[in-house]
Design a protein around this motif. Structure first.
Motif, PDB file in Angstrom:
ATOM      1  N   ASP A 199       0.817  -1.214   0.000  1.00  0.00           N
ATOM      2  CA  ASP A 199       0.000   0.000   0.000  1.00  0.00           C
ATOM      3  C   ASP A 199       0.859   1.275   0.000  1.00  0.00           C
ATOM      4  O   ASP A 199       0.766   2.112   0.886  1.00  0.00           O
ATOM      5  N   ARG A 200       1.683   1.378  -1.021  1.00  0.00           N
ATOM      6  CA  ARG A 200       2.415   2.619  -1.263  1.00  0.00           C
ATOM      7  C   ARG A 200       2.244   2.966  -2.734  1.00  0.00           C
ATOM      8  O   ARG A 200       2.244   2.072  -3.596  1.00  0.00           O
ATOM      9  N   GLU A 201       2.081   4.228  -3.028  1.00  0.00           N
ATOM     10  CA  GLU A 201       1.867   4.661  -4.399  1.00  0.00           C
ATOM     11  C   GLU A 201       3.013   4.178  -5.286  1.00  0.00           C
ATOM     12  O   GLU A 201       4.186   4.355  -4.975  1.00  0.00           O
ATOM     13  N   GLY A 202       2.629   3.536  -6.384  1.00  0.00           N
ATOM     14  CA  GLY A 202       3.607   2.996  -7.307  1.00  0.00           C
ATOM     15  C   GLY A 202       3.960   1.552  -7.033  1.00  0.00           C
ATOM     16  O   GLY A 202       4.678   0.917  -7.817  1.00  0.00           O
ATOM     17  N   PHE A 203       3.464   0.992  -5.933  1.00  0.00           N
ATOM     18  CA  PHE A 203       3.787  -0.392  -5.560  1.00  0.00           C
ATOM     19  C   PHE A 203       2.520  -1.223  -5.338  1.00  0.00           C
ATOM     20  O   PHE A 203       2.560  -2.281  -4.725  1.00  0.00           O
ATOM     21  N   GLY A 204       1.385  -0.717  -5.851  1.00  0.00           N
ATOM     22  CA  GLY A 204       0.112  -1.371  -5.609  1.00  0.00           C
ATOM     23  C   GLY A 204      -0.212  -2.525  -6.532  1.00  0.00           C
ATOM     24  O   GLY A 204      -1.077  -3.340  -6.217  1.00  0.00           O
ATOM     25  N   ALA A 205       0.469  -2.635  -7.674  1.00  0.00           N
ATOM     26  CA  ALA A 205       0.177  -3.730  -8.604  1.00  0.00           C
ATOM     27  C   ALA A 205       0.811  -5.028  -8.111  1.00  0.00           C
ATOM     28  O   ALA A 205       1.909  -5.033  -7.547  1.00  0.00           O
ATOM     29  N   LEU A 206       0.110  -6.149  -8.327  1.00  0.00           N
ATOM     30  CA  LEU A 206       0.654  -7.455  -7.955  1.00  0.00           C
ATOM     31  C   LEU A 206       1.912  -7.752  -8.766  1.00  0.00           C
ATOM     32  O   LEU A 206       1.899  -7.701  -9.998  1.00  0.00           O
ATOM     33  N   SER A 207       2.983  -8.017  -8.082  1.00  0.00           N
ATOM     34  CA  SER A 207       4.231  -8.410  -8.740  1.00  0.00           C
ATOM     35  C   SER A 207       5.100  -9.095  -7.693  1.00  0.00           C
ATOM     36  O   SER A 207       4.705  -9.241  -6.532  1.00  0.00           O
ATOM     37  N   TYR A 208       6.287  -9.493  -8.103  1.00  0.00           N
ATOM     38  CA  TYR A 208       7.165 -10.243  -7.202  1.00  0.00           C
ATOM     39  C   TYR A 208       7.908  -9.274  -6.286  1.00  0.00           C
ATOM     40  O   TYR A 208       9.119  -9.061  -6.412  1.00  0.00           O
ATOM     41  N   LYS A 209       7.187  -8.712  -5.329  1.00  0.00           N
ATOM     42  CA  LYS A 209       7.724  -7.639  -4.480  1.00  0.00           C
ATOM     43  C   LYS A 209       8.865  -8.100  -3.577  1.00  0.00           C
ATOM     44  O   LYS A 209       9.700  -7.307  -3.166  1.00  0.00           O
ATOM     45  N   LEU A 210       8.854  -9.386  -3.221  1.00  0.00           N
ATOM     46  CA  LEU A 210       9.873  -9.881  -2.293  1.00  0.00           C
ATOM     47  C   LEU A 210      11.031 -10.594  -2.989  1.00  0.00           C
ATOM     48  O   LEU A 210      12.058 -10.859  -2.375  1.00  0.00           O
ATOM     49  N   SER A 211      10.855 -10.930  -4.252  1.00  0.00           N
ATOM     50  CA  SER A 211      11.829 -11.753  -4.959  1.00  0.00           C
ATOM     51  C   SER A 211      13.073 -10.950  -5.330  1.00  0.00           C
ATOM     52  O   SER A 211      12.969  -9.829  -5.840  1.00  0.00           O
ATOM     53  N   LEU A 212      14.228 -11.542  -5.108  1.00  0.00           N
ATOM     54  CA  LEU A 212      15.494 -10.885  -5.433  1.00  0.00           C
ATOM     55  C   LEU A 212      16.126 -11.515  -6.668  1.00  0.00           C
ATOM     56  O   LEU A 212      15.940 -12.702  -6.954  1.00  0.00           O
ATOM     57  N   SER A 213      16.868 -10.703  -7.390  1.00  0.00           N
ATOM     58  CA  SER A 213      17.623 -11.189  -8.546  1.00  0.00           C
ATOM     59  C   SER A 213      18.735 -12.122  -8.072  1.00  0.00           C
ATOM     60  O   SER A 213      19.087 -12.152  -6.887  1.00  0.00           O
ATOM     61  N   ASP A 214      19.294 -12.848  -9.017  1.00  0.00           N
ATOM     62  CA  ASP A 214      20.430 -13.691  -8.682  1.00  0.00           C
ATOM     63  C   ASP A 214      21.681 -12.836  -8.499  1.00  0.00           C
ATOM     64  O   ASP A 214      21.893 -11.845  -9.204  1.00  0.00           O
ATOM     65  N   LEU A 215      22.492 -13.257  -7.553  1.00  0.00           N
ATOM     66  CA  LEU A 215      23.760 -12.590  -7.280  1.00  0.00           C
ATOM     67  C   LEU A 215      24.792 -12.980  -8.331  1.00  0.00           C
ATOM     68  O   LEU A 215      24.900 -14.150  -8.708  1.00  0.00           O
ATOM     69  N   SER A 216      25.545 -12.010  -8.813  1.00  0.00           N
ATOM     70  CA  SER A 216      26.703 -12.284  -9.665  1.00  0.00           C
ATOM     71  C   SER A 216      27.716 -11.165  -9.450  1.00  0.00           C
ATOM     72  O   SER A 216      27.616 -10.093 -10.027  1.00  0.00           O
ATOM     73  N   VAL A 217      28.671 -11.426  -8.599  1.00  0.00           N
ATOM     74  CA  VAL A 217      29.686 -10.425  -8.273  1.00  0.00           C
ATOM     75  C   VAL A 217      30.632 -10.213  -9.448  1.00  0.00           C
ATOM     76  O   VAL A 217      31.142  -9.114  -9.674  1.00  0.00           O
TER      77      VAL A 217
END
Length: 742
Positions: A199-217
């Protein structure tokens, strides 16, 4: 020398890691592995794999990195001993205090502290060293400044490639509380990879809000090497052998300063790639950390859909890539997958591209991504690593045949168990001996026959010569593999030390104690969790309220606190009776600062052996056992606190879920995160050295009647805080209080 440490979830990945250049491999057993879904290895076959690795100069670390329940400790200790006696170079343990007991019983063992233990600051490193660990696998959230400081205290290992957990290491209970599958026990169902809205403006659409990209140093691994890191770890015990081989080759070439890094990275993306890579937390949160649009393997873009007269049946892909039969592809428009398919040799040939089965959804310009490169799998499986061996063989009549093997291992001499007789017809020939010893059988040797000397006219039966060769290479293999003297089973101090009864029976965590006027007499210990640890006015306000009550006063310390965070709270800590802490590192902080420790549920106390080891800490005052345990499992503990009701913290985030979009941020204390089923999860924001976030379960726990109870009232409205302490909270879940988790 920096170590490239590779994952092995199965036999194919094990050999791919070694043959691609890994210095060490880590793997799990069928029990007590944080990757229960991997094929894993057994104590029955472990020694054979370790021998192969050791013969090639590769170390093997065995992960016994889950939390252990009381009824499992005997079996766990048997696995520890079995893995060590099989030749493991190190054992990876999650429970620091269980590790302390193991080291006391078996000082010969080498223990590495799992990333699940959450070491992210100097205090955690010092505690690990004091408990007998020789290496810490740092939490992925550790900033590079702390990495360098920790590396001066103890040997360090860091993740440089692979999946990132959303939650701070060892503190994720979301899978446990919404489905009974504990991530700390190796059963995580990855609810963080599901869709949510906030419930923050710009973040209301369903999407993978918690998912992180893969790490590649990537090439920044050199910065970590300069910071003193000893081992670079690739995540992926659930990944394919092709992925493991590609990842190992990429980092091997970076560290060795050779190879085609561009081609290496291309192979890695094709093997597994969740989307745009992130550099992770070492260098600060980057723009690619959160992967909100794409889940699963995205692969590498190799072309795009183009118009063609065959579009009705086959889609033409404009590309310079030359596919092989069986190659797999995804078609992606923007960030949305619209189809995919496999390439077949029966498809028509075309200049400037190739064909895939058409789909009505395809449009001109859609991206085509390679997700299965059959040639990569073939290249990785064809790699072979071997030990160069130079052989000299001497056969003289009347003497035992004699062989010398030379290499980096030095020179080793072997004699046959028979004497070469004088030939009656044909003596053994130079070529015959050379051809025989050029064969290494199944052993990982690349043999060069340097010299064959024939003395007199000796005769050797061909079968005897072959048997001598087999014995030479078998003995050389055994000597290179090494043989560990097996340790006998020893008693591990697992009987619970008598824990003194706490000075209070009820503890309450809250960020606001203004509700206390109604129920203040029900609180024995008040655990204050500030909204802003640097705001002294908040702390003054807490002490203003608490002066009217005989409360024991504790400062709440989260599990994830960097060295900078700790600096922000140390001045305030001295005003309290002690610290209620969620991370084991606080045992060292409290010891050094001379304050009391209340070990919270984040210590993940699962058994009395760990509890007794913790209770020996100088600062120890009280403890709460894990909130993942069932009522029956809790019964074996005496004089310890149990989570008895209120808000259930299920995640400690190491990042800002809004991508640090600070401009326009309303900085709410609590946001609401909603999943696809409409369940609402409170997302609490607080500040230490920067903004931090905690996720709570969609429903609080109904008050439970237990002897030593603590309640977490954060995120609850004021009226519900009072209702919880009064036992009147109705809109609650039974949580795991009856069933526990697997």
């Amino acid at each position: 020398m920096c170590e490239v440490l590779a994952p092995a979830g199965d036999e194919a990945a094990f050999y791919a890691a070694i043959n691609s250049g890994a210095d060490a491999v880590y793997l799990g057993l069928t029990d007590f592995s944080a990757r229960k879904s991997a094929a894993n290895f057994s104590l029955d076959n472990l020694k054979g794999y370790i021998d192969h690795a050791h013969a090639l100069g590769v170390r093997v670390h065995v992960a016994l990195n889950t939390l252990v329940k009381e009824g499992e400790t005997d079996r766990f200790f048997e696995s520890v001993l079995g893995a060590w006696n099989a030749g493991a170079d190190a054992l990876i343990i999650q429970d620091i205090f269980l590790g302390k007991r193991i080291k006391q019983a078996y000082p010969e063992m080498t223990l590495h502290l799992s990333t699940q233990a959450g070491v992210c600051n100097l205090y955690g490193a010092r505690l690990a060293k004091r408990c007998g660990f020789s290496r810490v696998i740092l939490a992925r959230e550790t900033p590079i400044g702390s990495v360098a400081a920790i590396a001066k205290e103890i040997e360090t290992e860091v993740f440089v490639q692979g999946a990132l957990c959303t939650c701070f290491s060892g503190q994720c209970y979301l899978s446990a509380f919404i489905g009974g599958n504990s991530g700390n026990r190796g059963f995580c169902k990855q609810p963080c990879r599901k869709k949510y809205e906030i419930d923050r403006e710009g973040f209301g659409a369903l999407s993978y809000k918690l998912s992180l990209s893969d790490l590649s140093v990537g090439e920044d691994v050199k910065k970590l090497a300069a910071a003193g890191v000893a081992s670079f770890k690739i995540e992926g015990r659930m990944r394919s052998a092709a992925y493991v081989g590609a990842a190992v080759r990429y980092y091997r070439d970076i560290l060795d300063g050779k190879g085609d890094l561009r081609a290496d990275l291309s192979d890695l993306k094709r093997a597994f790639n969740r989307g745009d890579y992130t550099k992770g937390y070492f260098f600060g949160q980057d723009k690619n950390l959160i992967s909100s649009a794409v889940q699963g393997h995205k692969g590498e873009k190799i072309g795009e859909i183009a118009k063609d007269k065959r579009f009705g049946k086959l889609a033409f892909v404009r590309s310079s890539y030359i596919p092989s039969p069986g190659d797999g592809f995804k078609v992606i428009r923007g960030n949305t997958e619209v189809g995919g398919g496999s390439y077949s040799a029966s498809f028509a040939k075309a200049a400037g591209g190739f064909y895939l089965p058409a789909d009505a959804k395809y449009r001109e310009g859609d991206g085509v991504y390679l997700t299965l490169d059959t040639s990569l799998s073939e290249r990785v499986s064809a790699r072979r690593r071997s030990v160069p061996v130079s052989m000299s063989v001497k056969i003289e009549e009347g003497k035992r045949p004699h062989a010398i093997a030379e290499g980096k291992f030095g020179a080793k001499e072997y004699f046959a168990d028979f004497v070469a007789e004088r030939a009656k017809t044909r003596a053994v020939a130079f070529e015959e001996v050379a051809q025989c010893f050029a064969k290494a059988d199944a052993y990982p040797f690349s043999v060069t026959v340097k010299n064959v000397e024939i003395g007199g006219s000796p005769f050797v039966v061909k079968s005897a010569l072959n048997a001598f060769r087999r014995e030479v290479y078998a003995r050389l293999y055994r000597e290179l593999a090494g043989e560990r003297a097996c340790l006998a089973r020893r008693e591990i101090g697992k009987k619970s030390a008598k824990i003194s009864a706490p000075e209070f029976t009820t503890a309450v965590i809250s960020e606001d104690f203004s509700f206390a006027k109604d129920v203040g007499d029900k609180i024995g210990a008040a655990v204050f969790a500030p909204k802003n640890y640097k705001n002294t006015d908040e702390i003054d306000g807490f002490f203003e309220i608490s002066k009217y009550y005989a409360w024991h006063k504790w400062l709440y310390l989260p599990a994830f606190m960097t060295d900078e965070d700790i600096k922000a709270v140390q001045k305030s800590l001295g005003r309290f009776d002690g610290a209620y802490a969620e991370g084991a590192w606080a045992a060292e902080l409290c010891r050094e600062r001379g304050v009391k420790l209340f070990a919270g549920t984040g210590f993940n106390l699962f058994n009395t052996c760990s509890l007794s080891a913790l209770a020996e800490e100088d600062a120890f005052s009280a403890a709460a056992i894990s909130k993942e345990l069932s009522q029956k499992e809790c019964a074996v503990f005496e004089n310890v606190f149990r989570f008895a009701g209120g808000a259930i913290k299920v995640m400690e985030l190491g990042h800002c879920p809004f991508g640090r979009s600070c401009l326009g941020c309303e900085r709410k204390d609590v946001y609401s995160m909603t999943d696809e089923q409409g369940r609402v999860f409170p997302l609490r924001r607080y500040e230490a050295s920067c903004c931090r976030f905690e996720l709570f379960n969609c429903a609080p726990l109904a008050p439970q009647a237990v002897r030593y109870a603590f309640y977490d009232l954060r995120t609850l409205p004021l009226q519900e805080k009072s209702a919880c302490l009064s036992g009147r909270l109705q809109s609650a879940t039974a949580g795991l209080s009856s069933s526990g988790v697997r």
